[in-house]
Scaffold this motif. Structure first.
Motif, mmCIF file in Angstrom:
data_model
loop_
_atom_site.group_PDB
_atom_site.id
_atom_site.type_symbol
_atom_site.label_atom_id
_atom_site.label_comp_id
_atom_site.label_asym_id
_atom_site.label_seq_id
_atom_site.Cartn_x
_atom_site.Cartn_y
_atom_site.Cartn_z
ATOM 1 N N PRO A 1 19.276 73.714 14.568
ATOM 2 C CA PRO A 1 18.537 72.512 14.166
ATOM 3 C C PRO A 1 19.308 71.233 14.495
ATOM 4 O O PRO A 1 20.520 71.259 14.747
ATOM 5 C CB PRO A 1 18.389 72.682 12.651
ATOM 6 C CG PRO A 1 19.562 73.510 12.257
ATOM 7 C CD PRO A 1 19.827 74.432 13.429
ATOM 8 N N ALA A 2 18.600 70.128 14.463
ATOM 9 C CA ALA A 2 19.225 68.822 14.653
ATOM 10 C C ALA A 2 20.344 68.646 13.638
ATOM 11 O O ALA A 2 20.232 69.062 12.493
ATOM 12 C CB ALA A 2 18.185 67.716 14.501
ATOM 13 N N GLY A 3 21.435 68.040 14.101
ATOM 14 C CA GLY A 3 22.579 67.785 13.231
ATOM 15 C C GLY A 3 23.695 68.792 13.382
ATOM 16 O O GLY A 3 24.834 68.512 13.019
ATOM 17 N N GLU A 4 23.377 69.988 13.904
ATOM 18 C CA GLU A 4 24.437 70.976 14.138
ATOM 19 C C GLU A 4 25.140 70.646 15.448
ATOM 20 O O GLU A 4 24.643 69.880 16.266
ATOM 21 C CB GLU A 4 23.871 72.397 14.163
ATOM 22 C CG GLU A 4 23.518 72.895 12.786
ATOM 23 C CD GLU A 4 23.385 74.412 12.725
ATOM 24 O OE1 GLU A 4 23.901 75.115 13.613
ATOM 25 O OE2 GLU A 4 22.744 74.881 11.781
ATOM 26 N N SER A 5 26.299 71.242 15.640
ATOM 27 C CA SER A 5 27.095 70.933 16.825
ATOM 28 C C SER A 5 26.884 71.946 17.947
ATOM 29 O O SER A 5 26.438 73.072 17.719
ATOM 30 C CB SER A 5 28.582 70.855 16.466
ATOM 31 O OG SER A 5 29.051 72.130 16.084
ATOM 32 N N MET A 6 27.201 71.488 19.158
ATOM 33 C CA MET A 6 27.190 72.330 20.346
ATOM 34 C C MET A 6 28.308 71.833 21.256
ATOM 35 O O MET A 6 28.474 70.623 21.426
ATOM 36 C CB MET A 6 25.845 72.247 21.082
ATOM 37 C CG MET A 6 25.854 72.960 22.424
ATOM 38 S SD MET A 6 24.274 72.868 23.260
ATOM 39 C CE MET A 6 23.454 74.251 22.465
ATOM 40 N N ASN A 7 29.056 72.768 21.815
ATOM 41 C CA ASN A 7 30.129 72.411 22.728
ATOM 42 C C ASN A 7 29.622 72.551 24.153
ATOM 43 O O ASN A 7 29.161 73.615 24.551
ATOM 44 C CB ASN A 7 31.348 73.310 22.496
ATOM 45 C CG ASN A 7 32.531 72.862 23.304
ATOM 46 O OD1 ASN A 7 32.528 72.928 24.512
ATOM 47 N ND2 ASN A 7 33.559 72.415 22.616
ATOM 48 N N ILE A 8 29.703 71.467 24.914
ATOM 49 C CA ILE A 8 29.330 71.488 26.324
ATOM 50 C C ILE A 8 30.467 70.885 27.129
ATOM 51 O O ILE A 8 30.904 69.769 26.862
ATOM 52 C CB ILE A 8 27.981 70.775 26.590
ATOM 53 C CG1 ILE A 8 27.620 70.830 28.070
ATOM 54 C CG2 ILE A 8 27.963 69.380 26.051
ATOM 55 C CD1 ILE A 8 26.199 70.452 28.400
ATOM 56 N N ASP A 9 30.976 71.677 28.041
ATOM 57 C CA ASP A 9 32.094 71.263 28.899
ATOM 58 C C ASP A 9 33.292 70.767 28.091
ATOM 59 O O ASP A 9 33.952 69.799 28.461
ATOM 60 C CB ASP A 9 31.638 70.197 29.900
ATOM 61 C CG ASP A 9 30.621 70.733 30.888
ATOM 62 O OD1 ASP A 9 30.663 71.943 31.206
ATOM 63 O OD2 ASP A 9 29.769 69.947 31.346
ATOM 64 N N LEU B 1 21.457 65.833 23.166
ATOM 65 C CA LEU B 1 22.743 65.782 22.460
ATOM 66 C C LEU B 1 23.267 64.358 22.375
ATOM 67 O O LEU B 1 22.948 63.515 23.204
ATOM 68 C CB LEU B 1 23.794 66.616 23.212
ATOM 69 C CG LEU B 1 23.510 68.080 23.458
ATOM 70 C CD1 LEU B 1 24.554 68.666 24.387
ATOM 71 C CD2 LEU B 1 23.457 68.845 22.160
ATOM 72 N N ARG B 2 24.125 64.159 21.389
ATOM 73 C CA ARG B 2 24.914 62.929 21.317
ATOM 74 C C ARG B 2 26.375 63.325 21.172
ATOM 75 O O ARG B 2 26.687 64.371 20.593
ATOM 76 C CB ARG B 2 24.468 62.037 20.170
ATOM 77 C CG ARG B 2 25.047 62.402 18.837
ATOM 78 C CD ARG B 2 24.744 61.452 17.739
ATOM 79 N NE ARG B 2 23.321 61.526 17.441
ATOM 80 C CZ ARG B 2 22.642 60.520 16.926
ATOM 81 N NH1 ARG B 2 23.236 59.393 16.642
ATOM 82 N NH2 ARG B 2 21.364 60.633 16.662
ATOM 83 N N GLN B 3 27.251 62.517 21.707
ATOM 84 C CA GLN B 3 28.688 62.761 21.620
ATOM 85 C C GLN B 3 29.103 62.690 20.162
ATOM 86 O O GLN B 3 28.718 61.758 19.456
ATOM 87 C CB GLN B 3 29.456 61.733 22.428
ATOM 88 C CG GLN B 3 30.948 61.962 22.475
ATOM 89 C CD GLN B 3 31.351 63.036 23.463
ATOM 90 O OE1 GLN B 3 30.697 63.238 24.472
ATOM 91 N NE2 GLN B 3 32.424 63.718 23.173
#
Length: 104
Positions: free
Chosen positions: A70-78, A98-100
């Motif tokens: 859901p919105a608000g959780e984190s995701m690691n990209i690169d 995404l936002r940083q």
């Protein structure tokens, strides 16, 4: 039949490395994605509050990604920790905004 054609086109056309796709590391796994910041700008100009501060929009095959979050959780990209603003799935493709995540 149409669904089979769409499924094949996801890789052979839309995510094709020679055309639109790029390899990026998402949650530690290299996958093919398409970054579309032009679409992100369109959404932002439409004053969609959820994506107003977003920095990246990308498309990927749903099965290549971790479970939907859901919105608000984190995701690691690169190697960058980002916060999810939006995650939509349609016909096996996911659109993720995404936002940083900038620590205070």
């Amino acid at each position: 039949m149409f669904k089979d054609m769409v499924k094949a086109d996801r890789i052979e056309v839309f995510l094709n490395i020679d055309e639109f796709g790029e390899i990026h590391t998402v949650e530690g796994n290299p996958i093919q994605i398409v970054i579309d910041n032009d679409e992100l700008k369109e959404r932002q100009s439409g004053q969609d509050i959820a994506v107003a501060e977003s920095s990246t929009l990308f498309y990927a095959r749903t099965e290549d990604l971790p479970r939907r979050r859901p919105a608000g959780e984190s995701m690691n990209i690169d190697g960058r920790e980002c916060l999810i603003d939006d995650w939509q799935e349609d016909m096996g493709m996911s659109t993720i905004v995404l936002r940083q995540n900038i620590p205070m």
